[in-house]
Design a protein around this motif. Sequence first.
Motif, PDB file in Angstrom:
ATOM      1  N   GLU A 133       0.814  -1.219   0.000  1.00  0.00           N
ATOM      2  CA  GLU A 133       0.000   0.000   0.000  1.00  0.00           C
ATOM      3  C   GLU A 133       0.847   1.269   0.000  1.00  0.00           C
ATOM      4  O   GLU A 133       0.510   2.230  -0.679  1.00  0.00           O
ATOM      5  CB  GLU A 133      -0.978  -0.030   1.187  1.00  0.00           C
ATOM      6  N   VAL A 134       1.940   1.284   0.750  1.00  0.00           N
ATOM      7  CA  VAL A 134       2.791   2.484   0.732  1.00  0.00           C
ATOM      8  C   VAL A 134       3.418   2.651  -0.644  1.00  0.00           C
ATOM      9  O   VAL A 134       3.428   3.754  -1.216  1.00  0.00           O
ATOM     10  CB  VAL A 134       3.875   2.436   1.834  1.00  0.00           C
ATOM     11  N   GLY A 170       2.234   1.480  -3.418  1.00  0.00           N
ATOM     12  CA  GLY A 170       1.154   1.822  -4.337  1.00  0.00           C
ATOM     13  C   GLY A 170       0.769   3.286  -4.228  1.00  0.00           C
ATOM     14  O   GLY A 170       0.591   3.990  -5.220  1.00  0.00           O
ATOM     15  N   LEU A 171       0.668   3.744  -2.983  1.00  0.00           N
ATOM     16  CA  LEU A 171       0.302   5.141  -2.740  1.00  0.00           C
ATOM     17  C   LEU A 171       1.331   6.087  -3.359  1.00  0.00           C
ATOM     18  O   LEU A 171       0.980   7.069  -4.006  1.00  0.00           O
ATOM     19  CB  LEU A 171       0.224   5.361  -1.228  1.00  0.00           C
ATOM     20  N   LEU A 172       2.608   5.769  -3.159  1.00  0.00           N
ATOM     21  CA  LEU A 172       3.648   6.671  -3.646  1.00  0.00           C
ATOM     22  C   LEU A 172       3.857   6.529  -5.147  1.00  0.00           C
ATOM     23  O   LEU A 172       4.207   7.485  -5.818  1.00  0.00           O
ATOM     24  CB  LEU A 172       4.953   6.423  -2.904  1.00  0.00           C
ATOM     25  N   LEU A 173       3.626   5.342  -5.654  1.00  0.00           N
ATOM     26  CA  LEU A 173       3.940   5.133  -7.068  1.00  0.00           C
ATOM     27  C   LEU A 173       2.753   5.396  -7.983  1.00  0.00           C
ATOM     28  O   LEU A 173       2.914   5.852  -9.089  1.00  0.00           O
ATOM     29  CB  LEU A 173       4.483   3.721  -7.308  1.00  0.00           C
ATOM     30  N   THR A 174       1.579   5.099  -7.559  1.00  0.00           N
ATOM     31  CA  THR A 174       0.461   5.325  -8.486  1.00  0.00           C
ATOM     32  C   THR A 174      -0.595   6.261  -7.926  1.00  0.00           C
ATOM     33  O   THR A 174      -1.554   6.581  -8.611  1.00  0.00           O
ATOM     34  CB  THR A 174      -0.230   3.997  -8.880  1.00  0.00           C
ATOM     35  N   GLY A 175      -0.393   6.698  -6.695  1.00  0.00           N
ATOM     36  CA  GLY A 175      -1.273   7.750  -6.198  1.00  0.00           C
ATOM     37  C   GLY A 175      -2.515   7.245  -5.509  1.00  0.00           C
ATOM     38  O   GLY A 175      -2.933   6.116  -5.682  1.00  0.00           O
TER      39      GLY A 175
END
Lengths: 199, 199
Positions: free
Chosen positions: A181-182, A184-189
């Motif tokens: 999730e981290v 994903g959050l940083l890489l795809t927003g």
Amino acid sequence: MASKKNNRKQHILEAAAQLFREKGYSATSMRDLAKAVDLKASSLYNHISGKEEILRDICFNNAKRFLEALRQVESGTSNPAGKVRALIRLHIQVATEDITSIMALNDEWRHLSEPHLSEFIAMRKEYELRFKAIIEQGIREGSFKAYDANIALYTIFSAMRWIYDWYRPGRSISIEQLEEEVAGLLLTGLNNNYSFEIS
Amino acid sequence: MASKKNNRKQHILEAAAQLFREKGYSATSMRDLAKAVDLKASSLYNHISGKEEILRDICFNNAKRFLEALRQVESGTSNPAGKVRALIRLHIQVATEDITSIMALNDEWRHLSEPHLSEFIAMRKEYELRFKAIIEQGIREGSFKAYDANIALYTIFSAMRWIYDWYRPGRSISIEQLEEEVAGLLLTGLNNNYSFEIS
């Protein structure tokens, strides 16, 4: 015998990292540490010359570990997104599995004395520049947006700091979910749609 | 006259925040602070009863400011993405314009004594829960991915911490660019393609 000694030393470093986190480096005494590892202060000095040696060992062990992992990621065949993701996973794994890493990644390394402080800062700087080069490659190739590479780099580094304060084994969230999730959050927003309306 | 007194007080708070950042709260003395604001220590005590009062003023001024801004965002008509973006902008603006905010957002508030410490922690917790409710709303409505709301919340908070260490007016990056890029990075991700290959 050597291995038993190494285990004891590692145990001391981990207990020290835990104390430094709770009380801060300055406020932690060798007496506190002896108590935490259930040794007499005089016996503790057989293993370690003092607080500064502990801090130095912790900081340089971790700096070497991160630089070695970075070298492996760099020499792999992933694209820049895959490399950034691998490094985010590495940070999270280290942060959740090895409490001593908090010293190298957050602020306590500032207590190192010279020439160790300068040497450590140089290793940190090298790590940052090589991580940034991966981001710059992604920007150049068009797979990353044309952000300022420093902003992207420090936002990513900083975004992982809270894990030290917050994550404990046994929380309802697994390390795998955290990584997924981290990253994903940083890489795809955060947003489900690539372009979104701000109303 | 009252306003002049307030200005002087604000000047003292800002100088104190600067010193706390450089030396840490514990290591900063009233003598250091008097020197920084060019007052005799005895005159400084006309403005402020001591270090603890300074810390308290700084922490609660900032906590109130953030809660008030949050209230305005909550009562606005933006969708969750717009609200999160507005809050990210707020954090960056405060971080770059008001050095005293570092005390409330980072770690020095831990030096508050009771009952102020508990009161401050409750205000912080309230801010976090209400920010998290906006993220949860976005997840529920399907405009945000189904992340764990705690992971999203703390990643966003933490991602802005480095700005205190790094941003100085006059850097080549403007506050507007910083807001745009950090919000963009956190809200839509580093990657140009919504789905991307990790090879």
